[in-house]
Design a protein around this motif. Structure first.
Motif, PDB file in Angstrom:
ATOM      1  N   GLN A  24       4.556   7.678   3.382  1.00 12.46           N
ATOM      2  CA  GLN A  24       5.314   7.516   2.819  1.00 12.46           C
ATOM      3  C   GLN A  24       4.841   8.346   1.616  1.00 12.46           C
ATOM      4  O   GLN A  24       5.773   8.725   0.361  1.00 12.46           O
ATOM      5  CB  GLN A  24       4.497   5.913   2.916  1.00 12.46           C
ATOM      6  N   LYS A  25       3.830   9.236   1.077  1.00 14.26           N
ATOM      7  CA  LYS A  25       3.031   9.630   0.199  1.00 14.26           C
ATOM      8  C   LYS A  25       4.128  11.273   0.204  1.00 14.26           C
ATOM      9  O   LYS A  25       3.531  11.801  -0.900  1.00 14.26           O
ATOM     10  CB  LYS A  25       1.701   9.734   0.277  1.00 14.26           C
ATOM     11  N   LYS A  26       4.309  11.590   2.007  1.00 13.90           N
ATOM     12  CA  LYS A  26       4.632  12.816   2.167  1.00 13.90           C
ATOM     13  C   LYS A  26       3.079  14.270   1.353  1.00 13.90           C
ATOM     14  O   LYS A  26       3.334  15.114   1.005  1.00 13.90           O
ATOM     15  CB  LYS A  26       6.136  13.492   0.605  1.00 13.90           C
TER      16      LYS A  26
ATOM     17  N   LEU B 298       9.835   7.387   9.212  1.00 17.55           N
ATOM     18  CA  LEU B 298       9.924   6.623   9.003  1.00 17.55           C
ATOM     19  C   LEU B 298      10.739   5.964   8.823  1.00 17.55           C
ATOM     20  O   LEU B 298      11.995   6.205   8.062  1.00 17.55           O
ATOM     21  CB  LEU B 298       8.682   5.545   7.493  1.00 17.55           C
TER      22      LEU B 298
ATOM     23  N   GLY C 214      10.105   0.200   8.014  1.00 15.16           N
ATOM     24  CA  GLY C 214       8.715   1.150   7.898  1.00 15.16           C
ATOM     25  C   GLY C 214       8.068   0.969   8.831  1.00 15.16           C
ATOM     26  O   GLY C 214       7.207   0.802   9.784  1.00 15.16           O
TER      27      GLY C 214
ATOM     28  N   ILE D 257      12.412   8.746   5.506  1.00 15.88           N
ATOM     29  CA  ILE D 257      12.483   7.475   5.704  1.00 15.88           C
ATOM     30  C   ILE D 257      14.562   7.692   6.174  1.00 15.88           C
ATOM     31  O   ILE D 257      14.878   8.659   5.363  1.00 15.88           O
ATOM     32  CB  ILE D 257      13.140   7.114   4.471  1.00 15.88           C
TER      33      ILE D 257
ATOM     34  N   LYS E 190       1.261   6.571   8.438  1.00 18.64           N
ATOM     35  CA  LYS E 190       2.382   5.763   7.779  1.00 18.64           C
ATOM     36  C   LYS E 190       2.096   6.373   6.245  1.00 18.64           C
ATOM     37  O   LYS E 190       3.397   6.126   5.550  1.00 18.64           O
ATOM     38  CB  LYS E 190       2.671   4.220   8.255  1.00 18.64           C
ATOM     39  N   ASP E 191       1.237   5.848   5.753  1.00 16.49           N
ATOM     40  CA  ASP E 191       0.618   6.290   4.638  1.00 16.49           C
ATOM     41  C   ASP E 191       1.311   7.840   4.390  1.00 16.49           C
ATOM     42  O   ASP E 191       1.927   8.132   3.344  1.00 16.49           O
ATOM     43  CB  ASP E 191      -0.369   6.031   4.317  1.00 16.49           C
TER      44      ASP E 191
END
Length: 306
Positions: A51-53, A78, A82, A2, A47-48
């Motif tokens: 976010q979850k790396k 990100l 978002g 992020i 993107k998921d």
């Protein structure tokens, strides 16, 4: 990963006035990009991952677009709101390219190609504009198809079959920017008639950077050329440079020669009846194409070409 938002929602580098910047601003005004990316099947999954790396096994990814984003996973970023970007470069050259949803690709290409700052340039230059700030799989293919199918370009551009010749040894003598300019006139422009109507373009191009300047003038006289140089050109670039021109009567006139000599400007004349000895001639072809395409787009009167 992020990353924090910068001055605007699209942190992609220094401010400019290019077509890519204008396209980016238009997207920012018209769409909320995190929501548009969330509606895209491939970007939603990418993107998921960020976010979850965690990136799934490549053998389980069958979609071609997802596989492409999977190979770029280490560079995906990100923002805090978002929005998904692709990071490229390092240090001062670092920039973030917006990952464009499939539903917005056509609009991005249209704006990059048809915006007044773009001027309906060819597929390669349109691709370079897109590459500065945007990313999506198969960019070059999509842009090539869109540019080749542009109705305005087909109607307005002159099609020439250029013969490909082997690249030979070229001179690299010039090294100092804005020390030598190539100068010429274009015109008279068709349908530009009547007193006070702009009929010609005075063009100058830097020998090293190829940076161009152009001004619309009423008549191709030494007085008009000197007026533009003294009011517009010399105040920005200074004096003491070399100006290369053809042997047109405006440039070899006593008035022009006396004026530039008083300003400390050196003049060089090209070979007579050899346009290729003045590189600014190639700029004219691009300028004429851009003007014709812009006039076709905006449906302006022929006398308003400038």
């Amino acid at each position: 990963m992020i990353v924090q938002d910068q001055a605007n929602d699209f942190p992609v580098g220094p401010e400019d006035t290019s077509a890519s910047q204008a396209t980016q601003d238009q997207l920012h005004k018209s769409y909320r990009m995190p929501d548009e990316q969330a509606r895209d099947p491939a970007l939603h999954i990418a993107k998921d991952w960020v976010q979850k790396k965690k990136l799934p096994d490549m053998s389980n990814i069958t979609d071609p677009q997802l596989r492409r984003y999977a190979t770029l996973y280490p560079k995906l970023r990100l923002t805090s709101d978002g929005t998904l970007f692709l990071e490229e470069g390092t240090g001062d050259d670092q920039r973030l390219r917006l990952c464009v949803p499939a539903a917005l690709i056509a609009e991005v290409i249209r704006c990059l190609h048809q915006h007044p700052l773009a001027g309906h340039l060819g597929r390669y230059r349109t691709y370079l504009q897109a590459k500065r700030r945007f990313y999506w799989p198969n960019m070059h293919k999509h842009i090539s198809c869109a540019v080749e199918g542009c109705t305005t370009c087909r109607q307005s551009k002159e099609r020439k079959a250029t013969k490909q010749v082997p690249l030979g040894q070229t001179s690299t003598k010039e090294h100092t920017r804005f020390a030598k300019f190539y100068c010429d006139l274009v015109g008279p422009w068709p349908n530009a008639r009547g007193p006070g109507t702009k009929k010609y373009l005075l063009t100058l191009q830097d020998a090293v950077t190829k940076y161009p300047e152009a001004w619309a003038i009423t008549d191709a006289t030494a007085e008009n050329i000197i007026r533009v140089l003294t009011n517009e050109f010399f105040p920005r670039y200074g004096v003491g440079m070399t100006i290369v021109s053809d042997q047109g009567r405006q440039f070899i006139s006593t008035l022009f020669q006396h004026a530039v000599k008083r300003l400390g400007v050196f003049t060089v004349k090209t070979q007579a009846y050899e346009p290729k000895t003045n590189p600014v001639e190639r700029l004219h072809r691009t300028l004429e194409n851009v003007i014709r395409c812009s006039m076709e787009n905006e449906k302006v009167h022929p006398t308003q070409w400038h």
